[in-house]
Write an enzyme that holds these catalytic residues in place. Structure first.
Site, PDB file in Angstrom:
ATOM      1  N   ALA A  59      25.260  -6.145 -28.154  1.00 38.20           N
ATOM      2  CA  ALA A  59      24.130  -6.076 -28.495  1.00 38.20           C
ATOM      3  C   ALA A  59      23.029  -6.396 -27.268  1.00 38.20           C
ATOM      4  O   ALA A  59      22.074  -6.397 -27.049  1.00 38.20           O
ATOM      5  CB  ALA A  59      23.437  -6.964 -29.445  1.00 38.20           C
ATOM      6  N   GLY A  60      23.829  -6.709 -26.009  1.00 43.96           N
ATOM      7  CA  GLY A  60      23.228  -7.011 -24.837  1.00 43.96           C
ATOM      8  C   GLY A  60      22.763  -8.451 -24.705  1.00 43.96           C
ATOM      9  O   GLY A  60      21.948  -8.670 -23.878  1.00 43.96           O
ATOM     10  N   LEU A  61      23.445  -9.099 -25.628  1.00 46.38           N
ATOM     11  CA  LEU A  61      22.865 -10.676 -25.587  1.00 46.38           C
ATOM     12  C   LEU A  61      24.158 -11.764 -24.961  1.00 46.38           C
ATOM     13  O   LEU A  61      24.064 -12.803 -25.370  1.00 46.38           O
ATOM     14  CB  LEU A  61      22.674 -11.268 -26.994  1.00 46.38           C
ATOM     15  CG  LEU A  61      21.768 -10.334 -27.857  1.00 46.38           C
ATOM     16  CD1 LEU A  61      21.567 -10.892 -29.219  1.00 46.38           C
ATOM     17  CD2 LEU A  61      20.181 -10.326 -27.186  1.00 46.38           C
TER      18      LEU A  61
ATOM     19  N   ASP B 266      24.750 -13.740 -16.789  1.00 46.67           N
ATOM     20  CA  ASP B 266      24.923 -14.123 -17.834  1.00 46.67           C
ATOM     21  C   ASP B 266      25.571 -15.654 -18.022  1.00 46.67           C
ATOM     22  O   ASP B 266      25.333 -16.365 -18.721  1.00 46.67           O
ATOM     23  CB  ASP B 266      25.988 -13.150 -18.429  1.00 46.67           C
ATOM     24  CG  ASP B 266      25.186 -11.670 -18.586  1.00 46.67           C
ATOM     25  OD1 ASP B 266      23.776 -11.780 -18.433  1.00 46.67           O
ATOM     26  OD2 ASP B 266      26.017 -10.796 -19.031  1.00 46.67           O
TER      27      ASP B 266
ATOM     28  N   TYR C 272      28.157   1.721 -16.481  1.00 45.34           N
ATOM     29  CA  TYR C 272      27.780   0.477 -15.845  1.00 45.34           C
ATOM     30  C   TYR C 272      28.588   0.408 -14.625  1.00 45.34           C
ATOM     31  O   TYR C 272      27.696  -0.019 -13.097  1.00 45.34           O
ATOM     32  CB  TYR C 272      28.352  -0.686 -16.496  1.00 45.34           C
ATOM     33  CG  TYR C 272      27.768  -2.260 -16.060  1.00 45.34           C
ATOM     34  CD1 TYR C 272      26.704  -2.752 -16.706  1.00 45.34           C
ATOM     35  CD2 TYR C 272      28.464  -2.693 -14.793  1.00 45.34           C
ATOM     36  CE1 TYR C 272      26.204  -4.119 -16.397  1.00 45.34           C
ATOM     37  CE2 TYR C 272      27.811  -3.935 -14.293  1.00 45.34           C
ATOM     38  CZ  TYR C 272      26.629  -4.558 -15.223  1.00 45.34           C
ATOM     39  OH  TYR C 272      26.253  -5.848 -14.770  1.00 45.34           O
TER      40      TYR C 272
END
Length: 392
Positions: A133-135, A182, A234
């Site tokens: 989810a990109g979290l 991250d 990416y």
């Protein structure tokens, strides 16, 4: 905050080993408020840790082996610690991708510290960080495992060093060419604040967000469209950035200013130029967002969030129709600002909304997805909270 994943990790450990773990450690996912793909260009980012966490239950063993299990798969992976150097990075494809994260952290810790303190361990992992989810579910795993092994092996590394371990694991053991944002946000997160991070110096400044005082909520709109950093677009975007930096004669795009863009346009092909333009203007937007928060408060950052999304959609080309639909519907329903977040090609968008309009924005985005024929999004609020920790 739910405690179910902590209990799930402990229960999985007991099922795997037959005894209680030594302890349980956890690390959060993150939302990046602004600053996308700038991290591996030595630039600036502004993420915060969220309440969704990955938990690792750990127990030691005496045979020099490491065994990992997860509630996400019935597969259990076990190798000897002294085999990790042979596996990573050359033979990483022999290991299931999910297991490369915890095993890669163990490998990176042993490789980096040169320590003989590494003893065999069993690890059981559970999480409520949405995957894909990109979290940053991956950094949450890395932070939890790194914290657990650092304490168990008595390494005494600080949080920045553990973030570097996570990045090494993700880059070399997993094969995902990500930066360090991250991992740093998962390790350094604090309640009610975001981290203004210089990805070159790793200098981190904790900045109050002021969402609660302003009556604002950050809404995550998970499209359900999965992505993988280890493949495809990416890596291509990173290669374009590196080409742009080489052509412009700088160490990284961090060293290119907005005033340099006319020269860049002359020297670069159209696609590479647009990739460079996103990074350069995104760095400027991060700095401006921090300044605006401090001087005017969170209600004033909406236009910067929207400009970031437009840049990712048009220049970096990492958005998706579902992400654009979420952003457009949220803004039409009264959101102060909205943008996709994370690496792109799927995942989630975020919207900054007043507390009173959360339901209105959620309903509007859900209706827009239904009208477009998309699967229903998963929409929820997130709260800035603390980074990696030992839970018990």
């Amino acid at each position: 905050m739910t405690t179910a994943p902590a209990a799930d990790a402990r229960a999985l450990f007991v099922d795997l080993v037959g005894s209680e773990p030594t302890g349980v450690w956890s690390s959060p996912g993150r939302v990046n408020l602004i600053g996308e793909h700038t991290d591996y260009n030595d630039g600036f980012v502004f993420p915060f840790a969220i309440e969704h966490r990955t938990y690792v239950a750990l127990g030691t063993r005496t045979d020099g082996r490491i065994r990992v299990a997860s509630t996400f798969t019935p597969e259990v992976v076990e190798v000897a610690l002294d085999e990790l150097d042979d596996l990573f990075p050359a033979r990483r494809d022999e290991i299931a991708e999910w297991a490369r994260y915890p095993l890669g952290v163990a490998w990176a810790l042993a490789k980096t510290t040169g320590s003989d303190a590494a003893t065999g361990v069993d690890l059981a992992i559970a999480s409520d960080v949405p995957v894909g989810a990109g979290l940053s579910s991956s950094a949450a795993i890395e932070g939890a495992v790194a914290s657990a092994l650092d304490e168990t092996w008595g390494l005494g590394l600080d949080r920045v060093a553990l973030a570097k371990i996570g990045r090494t694991a993700e880059n070399e053991a997993v094969g995902a060419p990500t930066g360090i944002m991250d991992q740093m946000s998962s390790m350094l997160g604090r309640p009610d604040a975001a981290i203004f991070l210089d990805c070159r110096s790793l200098e981190a400044d904790v900045v109050d967000l002021g969402f609660a005082d302003a009556g604002l909520e950050l809404l995550v709109m998970d499209t359900g469209v999965k992505h993988s950093h280890a493949t495809g677009g990416y890596g291509e975007r990173r290669a374009s950035c590196e080409l742009g930096a080489r052509t412009l004669g700088v160490a990284a795009l961090r060293d290119v200013s907005v005033d340099d863009l006319p020269r860049a346009e002359e020297l670069l092909d159209d696609v590479t130029y647009r990739r460079v333009r996103h990074i350069v203007t995104e760095n400027a937007r991060v700095i401006e967002t921090v300044r605006t928060l401090r001087e005017k408060g969170p209600e004033a950052i909406g236009d910067l969030l929207v400009a970031s999304h437009v840049s990712m959609r048009d220049d970096f080309e990492i958005s998706a129709p579902e992400l654009d639909t979420a952003v457009d519907a949220a803004l039409a329903a009264g959101a102060i600002g909205a943008r996709m977040t994370g690496g792109g090609f799927g995942g989630a968008a975020i919207a900054l909304v007043s507390h009173d309009s959360v339901d209105q924005v959620r309903d509007a985005v859900t209706a827009a997805f239904a009208d477009a024929g998309y699967a229903a999004p998963h929409i929820f609020t997130v709260t800035p909270l603390e980074g990696a920790r030992r839970d018990n």
